[in-house]
Write a protein that holds these residues in place. Structure first.
Motif, mmCIF file in Angstrom:
data_model
loop_
_atom_site.group_PDB
_atom_site.id
_atom_site.type_symbol
_atom_site.label_atom_id
_atom_site.label_comp_id
_atom_site.label_asym_id
_atom_site.label_seq_id
_atom_site.Cartn_x
_atom_site.Cartn_y
_atom_site.Cartn_z
ATOM 1 N N TYR A 316 0.946 -0.241 -9.368
ATOM 2 C CA TYR A 316 1.436 -1.944 -9.449
ATOM 3 C C TYR A 316 3.426 -1.555 -8.684
ATOM 4 C CZ TYR A 316 -1.777 -3.254 -13.821
ATOM 5 O OH TYR A 316 -2.513 -3.517 -13.969
ATOM 6 N N ARG A 317 3.487 -2.464 -8.715
ATOM 7 C CA ARG A 317 4.738 -2.470 -8.009
ATOM 8 C C ARG A 317 5.796 -1.458 -8.650
ATOM 9 N NH1 ARG A 317 2.777 -5.527 -3.885
ATOM 10 N NH2 ARG A 317 1.558 -6.909 -3.988
ATOM 11 N N SER A 318 6.091 -1.394 -9.764
ATOM 12 C CA SER A 318 6.769 -0.822 -10.399
ATOM 13 C C SER A 318 6.308 0.802 -10.833
ATOM 14 C CB SER A 318 6.675 -1.444 -12.198
ATOM 15 O OG SER A 318 5.663 -0.922 -12.295
ATOM 16 N N LYS A 319 5.474 1.402 -9.561
ATOM 17 C CA LYS A 319 5.287 2.323 -9.834
ATOM 18 C C LYS A 319 4.427 3.349 -10.649
ATOM 19 C CE LYS A 319 8.200 3.024 -5.993
ATOM 20 N NZ LYS A 319 6.674 2.917 -4.296
ATOM 21 N N THR A 320 4.049 2.510 -11.722
ATOM 22 C CA THR A 320 3.363 2.481 -12.832
ATOM 23 C C THR A 320 1.679 1.968 -12.824
ATOM 24 O OG1 THR A 320 3.212 0.731 -14.243
ATOM 25 C CG2 THR A 320 4.709 1.929 -14.619
ATOM 26 N N GLN A 362 2.050 -7.828 -10.511
ATOM 27 C CA GLN A 362 3.010 -6.997 -9.916
ATOM 28 C C GLN A 362 1.751 -5.347 -9.164
ATOM 29 O OE1 GLN A 362 6.086 -6.264 -9.812
ATOM 30 N NE2 GLN A 362 6.004 -8.296 -10.281
ATOM 31 N N GLN A 364 -0.339 -3.650 -6.513
ATOM 32 C CA GLN A 364 0.471 -3.184 -5.666
ATOM 33 C C GLN A 364 -0.647 -2.693 -5.093
ATOM 34 O OE1 GLN A 364 2.898 0.247 -5.056
ATOM 35 N NE2 GLN A 364 4.042 -0.274 -3.766
#
Lengths: 450, 373
Positions: A316-320, A362, A364
């Motif tokens: 995900y874009r949140s780096k998770t 979200q 990625q």
């Protein structure tokens, strides 16, 4: 051997194995195409020649440039930059959407040229190849002349596509030689001139040495490649912590450690980066998953393999991110079956953790990898849920695609969202493009998606 | 609580139930045997929470009734190293100490509270029928080998007991082969189906006497209870639907291959040495009344061929099977000759013994290996 059984030899014709690793004192020629994707586009679209262009995976201002042209590089445009950032450096950059089939066609033609000089050619990627010339010392007296001839052949075929050629005793140094002169370079590294070349370089100029490795080397007092070459094996082992140090010692002292014979496929993987537009639709994301699975299916069918394990990741874009591994009771080859198992696992997670949909806006990137293969020539089918017919149909479908074109027959699932399913990146696909005599396996990879 | 028992008698009884105890348990009490003394009868129990096994034996000089858990490993190790002699067990249920005295010495170990030992499932609301020990033993022997170990398909990790008014059918499968063993001399009270896990059946196979001792089988929706005069076993049933096995048994295999069972097994054992170790593929090339068995391992350049005489009615054909599975199947059949019923190289073959045993019907099914489908 039973009459129906395929000859095993055909499976050994692979691009990732040749005899380089076995021979000491080898001579290797490394061919690195310059700004390959962009040059291909400029080759086939003359109006783009001499202009800064950036090849992107999809048509969007947020897209990343996967290959800038030589002209764009002069403005400081680098691979991986977002198009919007590129425009700050080079306002006139022309975005061009990728056409992987075209790059594969050129790749096959270049491989044909290389194979006309030496049969021991290894495609390292879609724009790099290694030729083992060890046993051709008597055939070609001057390898620099041979390199010029190859360049000339490529020029005659594609006048706008340039390559850098490096000649050295091992593939690492040959690759380094291609980096010394770009574009259209030709450098030979020999035991006599290696110190001269290394003296002009920084540690980070060596392929594989970046920030962390540079710091490691500097910590033990190695500040430049020349010092690194003359450092003892023990010192390099200390710097890199074990076998990696030994490999670096070999590389800089003319031994081959980067190419090795590997006749058995251990894993196959495929991943896709997702644009913001794509991640906005759950359906598009699911179609992307189908396309990932379909790519793996194609490769399994062509290599006559079934897999018993698969893993899937989503970032995900949140780096998770999230990943999962699945072991199959019955070996799997079918893309939709693979997708079904992955979706089942996703739904299981969604329900047990109450996290809503995993295919959120979200996302990625996502990817699928398969492993633990078994040969289809000795497949034990199940008494229950017997899939012989499906397997035969699938195999026949790919045979038809090879013979009559990739669009002659398609699965319904491939038609559902064809723009998403369109193949986007051709880096890894050389593994499926094997030159066997005059033919190319997986002919459909050389055709355009519609 | 005190009693005297012969070391070998105790060891023999404990060995019959000790297989139930798992090697890795989460509860320490599951590593124990439960000793219960009532009068002169000592009841020994072992469990792994799924299966519980109980055996009774008579002891001498019993004083006081009581219960205690005794660690299995130390007790078994001690008994194995003791020559036959009477042992006196003196158990203090208050401090849970166990003293074992023999002719040669005294040994003391600590036990655990009997109340901590898992309770046996209550056999309420069960349906029962009787079967002789030898019949059950034979049914287990004929089917257990084909049970799957794949935990992803739990229903296949047990033997399916299909009960009917006039017969009982035992079915096992690992998805590649299937064994159906029917006994028509047993009548069950109702039509029903139970999937019994492998472990309790292995225990029964190791324990049941090969005689006509009558056993009572009772079952409910969750458990099976097997009871004889001195032994009882209860186990949890597999809570999964057994696949529709009848649908996969071909009814129209027209070709018949008859071959000597022993010759076939011997030939398979020899040929399989030369087969690929992963697939164990052996090709049966049937040409008239000649059967050629062949195998090869390309990786090592091994190859083997052997001719066998057979009787065959049907078109010449070439079909490949996994030799390991085939050897196991044919070894578990009786009689001098077997018949293989075939149709095409991609469809399952049916294996049966030629000689029929009264009240018994055996059918085995094996999926071929797809040679270059």
């Amino acid at each position: 051997m039973t009459p129906n059984q395929k000859p095993k030899q055909s499976k050994n014709v692979r691009y990732d194995s040749n005899s380089i690793a076995m021979k000491p004192g080898s001579l290797v020629m490394y061919i690195d195409m310059n700004s390959y994707f962009a040059s291909c586009e400029q080759q086939f679209r003359p109006e783009l020649r001499g202009k800064p262009i950036g090849v992107t995976t999809y048509d969007s201002p947020h897209a990343a440039v996967i290959a800038p042209s030589i002209e764009a590089k002069k403005f400081g445009v680098k691979t991986g930059m977002r198009l919007s950032d590129c425009k700050l450096l080079c306002p006139h950059i022309i975005p061009v959407t990728t056409r992987p089939y075209l790059y594969r066609i050129v790749h096959v033609e270049i491989m044909r040229i290389l194979q006309s000089y030496c049969i021991d050619v290894l495609a390292k990627s879609i724009d790099e190849a290694v030729i083992n010339l060890s046993s051709y010392r008597l055939v070609y007296k001057d390898f620099v002349e041979l390199a010029k001839k190859i360049k000339n052949d490529i020029y005659n075929k594609y006048d706008y596509i340039k390559c850098s050629i490096g000649i050295a005793p091992n593939s690492f140094l040959a690759k380094l030689a291609t980096e010394l002169q770009k574009p259209d370079g030709l450098v030979q590294i020999t035991p006599e001139n290696i110190d001269h070349h290394l003296a002009t370089l920084k540690l980070t100029d060596l392929p594989g040495i970046a920030g962390r490795n540079e710091r490691r080397l500097k910590m033990i007092g190695i500040d430049n490649p020349l010092q690194m070459r003359h450092a003892s094996q023990a010192l390099l082992r200390k710097a890199f912590g074990g076998i990696v140090g030994y490999y670096w010692h070999c590389r800089l002292n003319f031994s081959e450690v980067d190419l090795y014979s590997r006749s058995q496929t251990r894993t196959m993987s495929t991943m896709r980066t997702v644009s913001r537009e794509q991640s906005a639709s759950k359906q598009t994301l699911e179609s992307l998953l189908v396309s990932l699975c379909t790519r793996l299916e194609q490769r399994m069918v062509k290599q006559g393999l079934f897999c018993r394990e698969a893993s899937f990741f989503i970032k995900y874009r949140s780096k998770t991110g999230w990943d999962t591994s699945i072991r199959f009771a019955q070996p799997v080859q079918d893309a939709l079956e693979l997708r079904k198992y992955i979706l089942e696992r996703i739904h299981e997670f969604e329900q047990s953790h109450n996290v809503g949909t995993m295919f959120s806006n979200q996302v990625q990137s996502m990817g699928v990898a398969i492993q633990n293969f078994m040969d289809d020539s000795a497949l034990q089918y199940s008494l229950f849920d017997n899939r012989i017919q499906q397997d035969v149909v699938r195999k026949t479908m790919y045979t038809l695609k090879d013979k009559y074109g990739k669009n002659i027959v398609r699965k319904g699932s491939e038609l559902f969202n064809p723009t998403v399913m369109k193949d986007a990146i051709g880096f890894g696909s050389v593994k499926d493009l094997l030159l066997v005599g005059d033919d190319v396996t997986n002919q459909y990879l050389l055709e355009e998606d519609y | 609580m005190r009693f005297i028992v012969t070391s070998t008698a105790l060891l023999k009884n404990l060995q019959q139930i000790s297989g139930v105890i798992s090697a890795n348990t989460v509860l320490s009490v599951l590593e124990d045997f439960l000793f219960e003394l009532k009068g002169n009868t000592l009841t020994l129990t072992a469990t792994d929470l799924e299966t519980m096994m109980r055996i009774q034996l008579d002891v001498n000089d019993a004083q006081g009734n009581g219960r205690i858990c005794i660690p299995s490993k130390i007790l078994m190790d001690y008994l194995k190293n003791l020559p036959e002699q009477p042992i006196t067990f003196s158990i203090n249920e208050q401090d849970l100490s166990i003293e074992m005295s023999s002719d040669v010495g005294k040994y003391r170990i600590g036990g655990e509270k009997a109340d901590d030992f898992p309770k046996e499932p209550a056999p309420g609301d069960t349906t029962s029928f009787n079967i002789s020990s030898i019949a059950l033993l034979e049914s287990i022997n004929k089917t257990l080998f084909a049970v799957s170990t794949d935990t992803l398909r739990p229903a296949m990790t047990g033997v399916y007991f299909e009960l009917a008014k006039d017969s009982i059918t035992f079915v096992s499968t690992d998805a590649h082969r299937l064994v159906q063993f029917r006994r028509t001399d047993i009548s069950c009270p109702a039509q029903d189906g139970l999937v019994v896990p492998k472990k309790p059946l292995q225990q029964l196979r190791a324990t049941l006497p090969a005689d006509d001792t009558q056993l009572q089988l009772s079952y409910n929706s969750s458990h099976l209870f097997v009871t004889s005069s001195r032994l009882s076993l209860s186990c949890r049933l597999i809570d999964a639907r057994f696949p529709d096995y009848k649908a996969v048994i071909p009814t129209d295999n027209p070709y018949r291959l008859t071959v000597s069972r022993n010759d076939f097994i011997s030939a398979l054992r020899r040929i399989s040495i030369f087969a690929n170790k992963t697939t164990n593929q052996v090709v049966l090339d049937i040409n008239g009344n000649a059967l050629q068995l062949s195998a090869q391992d390309i990786d090592f350049s091994y190859e083997g061929k052997e001719m066998l005489s057979c009787q065959y009615s049907g078109e010449d054909m070439k079909i490949a099977f996994n030799a390991r599975l085939m050897i196991e199947m044919v070894s578990n059949m009786d009689g001098a000759e077997i018949q293989v019923e075939l149709s095409t190289p991609t469809r399952a073959g049916i294996f049966r013994p030629i000689e029929k045993t009264e009240n018994e019907e055996v059918l085995m099914l094996l999926m071929p290996l797809m040679v270059g489908v």
